[in-house]
Design a protein around this motif. Structure first.
Motif, PDB file in Angstrom:
ATOM      1  N   SER A 169     -10.810  -5.062 -10.645  1.00  0.00           N
ATOM      2  CA  SER A 169     -11.321  -3.780 -10.185  1.00  0.00           C
ATOM      3  C   SER A 169     -11.448  -2.858 -11.391  1.00  0.00           C
ATOM      4  O   SER A 169     -10.971  -3.174 -12.483  1.00  0.00           O
ATOM      5  N   THR A 170     -12.083  -1.713 -11.188  1.00  0.00           N
ATOM      6  CA  THR A 170     -12.272  -0.790 -12.305  1.00  0.00           C
ATOM      7  C   THR A 170     -11.418   0.471 -12.205  1.00  0.00           C
ATOM      8  O   THR A 170     -11.087   1.069 -13.222  1.00  0.00           O
ATOM      9  N   LEU A 171     -11.041   0.857 -10.979  1.00  0.00           N
ATOM     10  CA  LEU A 171     -10.282   2.092 -10.797  1.00  0.00           C
ATOM     11  C   LEU A 171      -8.901   1.882 -10.202  1.00  0.00           C
ATOM     12  O   LEU A 171      -8.072   2.783 -10.255  1.00  0.00           O
ATOM     13  N   VAL A 172      -8.669   0.711  -9.611  1.00  0.00           N
ATOM     14  CA  VAL A 172      -7.359   0.408  -9.031  1.00  0.00           C
ATOM     15  C   VAL A 172      -6.866  -0.919  -9.611  1.00  0.00           C
ATOM     16  O   VAL A 172      -7.641  -1.703 -10.154  1.00  0.00           O
ATOM     17  N   LYS A 173      -5.569  -1.180  -9.468  1.00  0.00           N
ATOM     18  CA  LYS A 173      -4.989  -2.388 -10.054  1.00  0.00           C
ATOM     19  C   LYS A 173      -5.232  -3.658  -9.231  1.00  0.00           C
ATOM     20  O   LYS A 173      -5.460  -4.720  -9.809  1.00  0.00           O
ATOM     21  N   PRO A 174      -5.174  -3.608  -7.893  1.00  0.00           N
ATOM     22  CA  PRO A 174      -5.431  -4.846  -7.138  1.00  0.00           C
ATOM     23  C   PRO A 174      -6.836  -5.377  -7.400  1.00  0.00           C
ATOM     24  O   PRO A 174      -7.800  -4.604  -7.509  1.00  0.00           O
ATOM     25  N   ALA A 175      -6.961  -6.680  -7.493  1.00  0.00           N
ATOM     26  CA  ALA A 175      -8.244  -7.308  -7.782  1.00  0.00           C
ATOM     27  C   ALA A 175      -9.151  -7.306  -6.569  1.00  0.00           C
ATOM     28  O   ALA A 175      -8.706  -7.165  -5.425  1.00  0.00           O
ATOM     29  N   CYS A 176     -10.441  -7.471  -6.814  1.00  0.00           N
ATOM     30  CA  CYS A 176     -11.418  -7.716  -5.757  1.00  0.00           C
ATOM     31  C   CYS A 176     -11.592  -9.227  -5.611  1.00  0.00           C
ATOM     32  O   CYS A 176     -11.200 -10.005  -6.487  1.00  0.00           O
ATOM     33  N   VAL A 177     -12.175  -9.631  -4.498  1.00  0.00           N
ATOM     34  CA  VAL A 177     -12.462 -11.039  -4.249  1.00  0.00           C
ATOM     35  C   VAL A 177     -13.871 -11.341  -4.753  1.00  0.00           C
ATOM     36  O   VAL A 177     -14.842 -10.770  -4.269  1.00  0.00           O
ATOM     37  N   LEU A 178     -13.970 -12.225  -5.728  1.00  0.00           N
ATOM     38  CA  LEU A 178     -15.249 -12.530  -6.345  1.00  0.00           C
ATOM     39  C   LEU A 178     -16.247 -13.074  -5.320  1.00  0.00           C
ATOM     40  O   LEU A 178     -17.439 -12.782  -5.394  1.00  0.00           O
ATOM     41  N   GLU A 179     -15.778 -13.864  -4.377  1.00  0.00           N
ATOM     42  CA  GLU A 179     -16.661 -14.482  -3.392  1.00  0.00           C
ATOM     43  C   GLU A 179     -17.163 -13.496  -2.350  1.00  0.00           C
ATOM     44  O   GLU A 179     -18.090 -13.807  -1.588  1.00  0.00           O
ATOM     45  N   SER A 180     -16.572 -12.315  -2.269  1.00  0.00           N
ATOM     46  CA  SER A 180     -17.016 -11.311  -1.296  1.00  0.00           C
ATOM     47  C   SER A 180     -18.213 -10.551  -1.856  1.00  0.00           C
ATOM     48  O   SER A 180     -18.181 -10.071  -2.992  1.00  0.00           O
TER      49      SER A 180
ATOM     50  N   VAL B 215     -19.280  -7.730  -0.780  1.00  0.00           N
ATOM     51  CA  VAL B 215     -18.994  -6.287  -0.731  1.00  0.00           C
ATOM     52  C   VAL B 215     -17.501  -6.085  -0.900  1.00  0.00           C
ATOM     53  O   VAL B 215     -16.699  -6.575  -0.095  1.00  0.00           O
ATOM     54  N   SER B 216     -17.124  -5.362  -1.949  1.00  0.00           N
ATOM     55  CA  SER B 216     -15.722  -5.040  -2.198  1.00  0.00           C
ATOM     56  C   SER B 216     -15.581  -3.533  -2.384  1.00  0.00           C
ATOM     57  O   SER B 216     -16.414  -2.902  -3.047  1.00  0.00           O
ATOM     58  N   LEU B 217     -14.521  -2.984  -1.806  1.00  0.00           N
ATOM     59  CA  LEU B 217     -14.277  -1.541  -1.850  1.00  0.00           C
ATOM     60  C   LEU B 217     -12.937  -1.268  -2.532  1.00  0.00           C
ATOM     61  O   LEU B 217     -11.902  -1.787  -2.100  1.00  0.00           O
ATOM     62  N   GLU B 218     -12.977  -0.489  -3.581  1.00  0.00           N
ATOM     63  CA  GLU B 218     -11.742  -0.076  -4.244  1.00  0.00           C
ATOM     64  C   GLU B 218     -11.221   1.173  -3.548  1.00  0.00           C
ATOM     65  O   GLU B 218     -11.940   2.177  -3.428  1.00  0.00           O
TER      66      GLU B 218
ATOM     67  N   ILE C 298       0.842  -1.209   0.000  1.00  0.00           N
ATOM     68  CA  ILE C 298       0.000   0.000   0.000  1.00  0.00           C
ATOM     69  C   ILE C 298       0.871   1.251   0.000  1.00  0.00           C
ATOM     70  O   ILE C 298       0.588   2.228  -0.715  1.00  0.00           O
ATOM     71  N   ALA C 299       1.937   1.247   0.782  1.00  0.00           N
ATOM     72  CA  ALA C 299       2.828   2.409   0.836  1.00  0.00           C
ATOM     73  C   ALA C 299       3.469   2.673  -0.519  1.00  0.00           C
ATOM     74  O   ALA C 299       3.660   3.833  -0.911  1.00  0.00           O
ATOM     75  N   ALA C 300       3.773   1.609  -1.246  1.00  0.00           N
ATOM     76  CA  ALA C 300       4.489   1.754  -2.518  1.00  0.00           C
ATOM     77  C   ALA C 300       3.555   2.062  -3.680  1.00  0.00           C
ATOM     78  O   ALA C 300       3.864   2.908  -4.536  1.00  0.00           O
ATOM     79  N   THR C 301       2.404   1.391  -3.740  1.00  0.00           N
ATOM     80  CA  THR C 301       1.535   1.518  -4.914  1.00  0.00           C
ATOM     81  C   THR C 301       0.346   2.446  -4.702  1.00  0.00           C
ATOM     82  O   THR C 301      -0.291   2.854  -5.667  1.00  0.00           O
ATOM     83  N   LYS C 302       0.023   2.729  -3.433  1.00  0.00           N
ATOM     84  CA  LYS C 302      -1.071   3.658  -3.073  1.00  0.00           C
ATOM     85  C   LYS C 302      -2.457   3.114  -3.427  1.00  0.00           C
ATOM     86  O   LYS C 302      -3.419   3.881  -3.491  1.00  0.00           O
ATOM     87  N   GLU C 303      -2.570   1.799  -3.634  1.00  0.00           N
ATOM     88  CA  GLU C 303      -3.860   1.215  -4.011  1.00  0.00           C
ATOM     89  C   GLU C 303      -4.087  -0.107  -3.290  1.00  0.00           C
ATOM     90  O   GLU C 303      -3.134  -0.844  -3.014  1.00  0.00           O
ATOM     91  N   PHE C 304      -5.373  -0.405  -3.017  1.00  0.00           N
ATOM     92  CA  PHE C 304      -5.742  -1.698  -2.442  1.00  0.00           C
ATOM     93  C   PHE C 304      -7.257  -1.847  -2.507  1.00  0.00           C
ATOM     94  O   PHE C 304      -7.979  -0.888  -2.787  1.00  0.00           O
ATOM     95  N   THR C 305      -7.728  -3.063  -2.283  1.00  0.00           N
ATOM     96  CA  THR C 305      -9.169  -3.279  -2.155  1.00  0.00           C
ATOM     97  C   THR C 305      -9.445  -3.929  -0.814  1.00  0.00           C
ATOM     98  O   THR C 305      -8.625  -4.687  -0.277  1.00  0.00           O
ATOM     99  N   VAL C 306     -10.606  -3.596  -0.254  1.00  0.00           N
ATOM    100  CA  VAL C 306     -11.086  -4.205   0.986  1.00  0.00           C
ATOM    101  C   VAL C 306     -12.305  -5.048   0.644  1.00  0.00           C
ATOM    102  O   VAL C 306     -13.252  -4.560   0.015  1.00  0.00           O
ATOM    103  N   ASN C 307     -12.265  -6.298   1.051  1.00  0.00           N
ATOM    104  CA  ASN C 307     -13.336  -7.235   0.756  1.00  0.00           C
ATOM    105  C   ASN C 307     -13.917  -7.757   2.065  1.00  0.00           C
ATOM    106  O   ASN C 307     -13.184  -8.306   2.897  1.00  0.00           O
ATOM    107  N   ILE C 308     -15.213  -7.546   2.280  1.00  0.00           N
ATOM    108  CA  ILE C 308     -15.848  -7.946   3.525  1.00  0.00           C
ATOM    109  C   ILE C 308     -15.980  -9.467   3.563  1.00  0.00           C
ATOM    110  O   ILE C 308     -16.384 -10.097   2.583  1.00  0.00           O
TER     111      ILE C 308
END
Length: 275
Positions: free
Chosen positions: A159-170, A172-175, A116-126
């Motif tokens: 994902s649509t706005l960030v490079k890290p993928a979302c978890v399909l099984e979740s 709720v996913s947050l970019e 996260i510090a290096a790329t400035k992107e991540f996704t959170v999956n509930i």
């Protein structure tokens, strides 16, 4: 007809999930019934005199339940990482922010934190109950080159706005993009022990099957989220109850009566909702 069936199903699920409030006859000034055993005193914990492991035990078992963020990130060389974190919460909706913090080790770095510090992107999956074991296994302290997606068997979805993928099984996913990062130290120490990250939520993806009848909010009975307790214990969210938010306009007469009664002493009449 399809919408009618869906609304009927949602109403049935809500009826099964929602129960009455714990104390339906509670009124202003009632406080709480005595539920703690008076034979036992309070025990105090002075964190300035405790080890970090003992501090961890009491705090993680007391501050519960904690939601779990299954975070997807990418290293600078493109290696994907997936890991769960229960030091996680919502900060606000304007702007939409979440917080996640990382306990730092002097022996090895936190790959998610570094990514996260290096790329400035991540996704959170509930995390929901059906894939609890898969999410839990990504907590393994594997080498940086290991792809936890393979270990878990969970599925990447773009994902649509960030490079890290979302978890399909979740459901709720947050970019997210990095909004704030701060390394923290204990008082009177220069040793870095924690990193606090705030993520700006750029877009949310919610599976329609977990939305409420209006399609505007998530139904917890459908989402079936799990929460972290102390140690290796997790919790299921099995039922909920509704409490109306108290308005000052409604509470003010009760407060004024209670304040007058307190000023008159302990023998004064307790507030009554009928008065």
């Amino acid at each position: 007809m399809l919408r009618v069936r869906r609304l009927t199903a949602l109403a049935r699920t809500r009826a099964q999930f929602h129960t009455g409030p714990p104390n339906p006859n509670w009124t202003y000034g009632d406080g709480s019934a005595q539920w703690l055993d008076s034979k036992f005193p309070r025990k105090s914990f002075d964190f300035s005199r405790m080890s970090s492991s003992d501090t961890y035990k009491i705090l993680t078992s007391a501050i519960v339940p904690r939601p779990i963020a299954l975070i997807s990130s990418l290293a600078t060389d493109g290696v994907p990482n997936l890991a769960p974190f229960s030091y996680f919460s919502m900060i606000g909706n304007i702007p939409p922010l979440i917080s996640v913090s990382f306990s730092l080790s002097q022996k090895r770095s936190k790959h998610t934190r570094e990514n996260i510090a290096a790329t400035k992107e991540f996704t959170v999956n509930i995390v929901s109950e059906p894939f609890a074991e898969a999410a839990n296994c990504t907590a393994a302290e594997a080498p940086a080159e290991v792809d936890e997606w393979i270990l878990s068997g969970l599925t990447m979805t773009p994902s649509t706005l960030v490079k890290p993928a979302c978890v399909l099984e979740s459901a709720v996913s947050l970019e997210c993009e990095l909004y704030f990062l701060k390394d923290l130290s204990p008082p009177n120490s220069e040793l870095l022990t924690t990193t606090l990250v705030l993520g700006l939520i750029k877009k949310a993806h919610v599976h329609e099957s977990v939305l409420d009848a209006e399609g505007a909010a998530v139904d917890p009975a459908k989402l079936r989220p799990i929460a972290r307790l102390g140690g290796t214990t997790y919790a299921r969210v099995l039922e909920g109850f509704d409490l109306e938010r108290t308005s000052w306009k409604k509470a003010r007469p009760a407060y004024e009566q209670l304040a007058r009664a307190r000023a008159l002493g302990p023998d004064s009449k307790r507030f009554s909702s009928e008065s």
